[in-house]
Design an enzyme around this catalytic site. Structure first.
Site, PDB file in Angstrom:
ATOM      1  NE  ARG A  18      -2.498   1.273   3.582  1.00 31.61           N
ATOM      2  CZ  ARG A  18      -3.131   1.461   4.465  1.00 31.61           C
ATOM      3  NH1 ARG A  18      -4.379   1.492   4.643  1.00 31.61           N
ATOM      4  NH2 ARG A  18      -2.868   2.350   5.710  1.00 31.61           N
ATOM      5  CB  THR A  26      -2.056   7.241  -2.826  1.00 31.30           C
ATOM      6  OG1 THR A  26      -1.442   5.759  -3.057  1.00 31.30           O
ATOM      7  CG2 THR A  26      -1.162   8.171  -3.641  1.00 31.30           C
ATOM      8  CG  ASP A  75       2.997  -2.439   8.722  1.00 29.48           C
ATOM      9  OD1 ASP A  75       2.846  -3.416   8.407  1.00 29.48           O
ATOM     10  OD2 ASP A  75       3.215  -1.095   7.901  1.00 29.48           O
ATOM     11  CG  ASP A 106       6.789  -2.425   9.439  1.00 31.29           C
ATOM     12  OD1 ASP A 106       7.537  -2.963   8.819  1.00 31.29           O
ATOM     13  OD2 ASP A 106       6.550  -1.287   9.292  1.00 31.29           O
TER      14      ASP A 106
HETATM   15  C1  PRP Z   1      -0.893  -3.911   4.738  1.00 27.30           C
HETATM   16  C2  PRP Z   1      -1.863  -5.197   4.944  1.00 27.30           C
HETATM   17  C3  PRP Z   1      -2.699  -5.316   3.532  1.00 27.30           C
HETATM   18  C4  PRP Z   1      -2.709  -3.650   3.340  1.00 27.30           C
HETATM   19  C5  PRP Z   1      -4.294  -3.515   3.853  1.00 27.30           C
HETATM   20  O1  PRP Z   1       0.082  -4.102   3.729  1.00 27.30           O
HETATM   21  O2  PRP Z   1      -0.886  -6.470   5.141  1.00 27.30           O
HETATM   22  O3  PRP Z   1      -1.986  -5.956   2.569  1.00 27.30           O
HETATM   23  O4  PRP Z   1      -1.750  -3.010   4.156  1.00 27.30           O
HETATM   24  O5  PRP Z   1      -4.458  -2.178   3.449  1.00 27.30           O
HETATM   25  P1  PRP Z   1      -5.625  -1.807   2.495  1.00 27.30           P
HETATM   26  O6  PRP Z   1      -6.688  -2.633   2.850  1.00 27.30           O
HETATM   27  O7  PRP Z   1      -5.877  -0.433   2.573  1.00 27.30           O
HETATM   28  O8  PRP Z   1      -5.234  -2.006   1.107  1.00 27.30           O
HETATM   29  P2  PRP Z   1       1.429  -3.076   3.570  1.00 27.30           P
HETATM   30  O9  PRP Z   1       1.126  -2.367   2.330  1.00 27.30           O
HETATM   31  O10 PRP Z   1       1.753  -2.538   4.732  1.00 27.30           O
HETATM   32  O11 PRP Z   1       2.359  -4.140   2.973  1.00 27.30           O
HETATM   33  P3  PRP Z   1       3.315  -5.382   3.711  1.00 27.30           P
HETATM   34  O12 PRP Z   1       2.551  -6.632   4.244  1.00 27.30           O
HETATM   35  O13 PRP Z   1       4.475  -5.516   2.704  1.00 27.30           O
HETATM   36  O14 PRP Z   1       3.824  -4.507   5.071  1.00 27.30           O
END
Ligand code: PRP
Length: 218
Positions: free
Chosen positions: A111, A115, A207, A210
């Site tokens: 994500r 944005t 998160d 993380d």
């Molecule tokens: C987080 C989570 C989802 C997403 C959820 O991942 O694990 O994939 O955000 O958000 P959304 O419903 O608003 O799309 P992240 O982007 O932090 O990536 P990562 O798993 O690599 O930490």
């Protein structure tokens, strides 16, 4: 092979159970270590997998017990488990413990921090026949953008039935996923209060990626 139909069934399946509530508290606690966080994601994923697989179709399988022949059961459909990288990886082993014959297909989405929109960076779905039922794994359903994109990629591949398994979800993400893709089943351990102005789930757990991979950068 026949696919169970869900047209007349609700698409949202919150998992309410004392074990879920207690493990969720461990997960949300900011003092929980990364290794305990991973173990807790595993436990919750087992419970979620158990609930989300209760309507899988079976076929007969003839075996012999040490005593006599009998007809047992085996899963009928070809099952795919699709973790959204990175955080979804932590849910895979639990799913495989439940369905050892499942295929694993990875989707890389992150994500964008500015944005909050999902960015697709990896997928390697095969050109041939799609799996019949896919379980998409991601601990968090926040805005729903990542889940929707993952489901759309799978639908492009030809997957007929998709179940989204998330440990915690925001009402905003559930509403958006249900509105855009009403055919997707959502199985979740918790529906939280809301998203904050940074699109993080409140009260949430921070998160997940993380905390799972110990990359909080303290
Ligand atoms: C987080 C989570 C989802 C997403 C959820 O991942 O694990 O994939 O955000 O958000 P959304 O419903 O608003 O799309 P992240 O982007 O932090 O990536 P990562 O798993 O690599 O930490």
């Amino acid at each position: 092979m026949p696919i169970p139909q869900t047209n007349d069934m609700p698409s949202l399946f919150p998992l309410e159970h004392p074990l879920v509530s207690c493990h969720l508290t461990t997960l949300r606690d900011k003092t929980t270590s990364s290794s305990d966080f991973r173990a807790t994601v595993h436990r919750l994923s087992m419970l979620l997998a158990f609930a989300a697989t209760r309507d899988l179709l079976m076929t007969d399988r003839s075996i012999e017990t040490p005593i006599q022949p009998m007809v047992g059961k085996m899963l009928l459909n070809r099952i795919g488990v699709v973790p959204i990288l990175r955080a979804g990886i932590a849910m895979v082993d639990a799913m495989l413990d439940m369905i050892p014959t499942a295929e694993i297909w990875h989707l890389g989405l992150y994500r964008d921090e500015e944005t909050a929109k999902p960015v697709r960076y990896y997928d390697k779905l095969p050109p041939g026949e799609p799996v019949e039922i896919a379980f998409v794994l991601d601990p968090m359903l926040a805005t729903g953008g990542s889940a929707i994109l993952a489901c759309e990629v799978l639908q492009e591949w030809g997957v007929k039935r998709i179940k989204m398994l998330s440990i915690i979800s925001a009402p905003e993400g559930i509403e958006r996923l249900q509105r855009q893709l009403p055919e997707i089943e959502i199985h979740t351990c918790a529906i939280d209060e809301c998203l904050n102005d940074r699109k993080f789930i409140v009260p949430g757990l921070g998160d997940a990626g993380d905390r799972i991979f110990n990359t909080t950068g303290r």
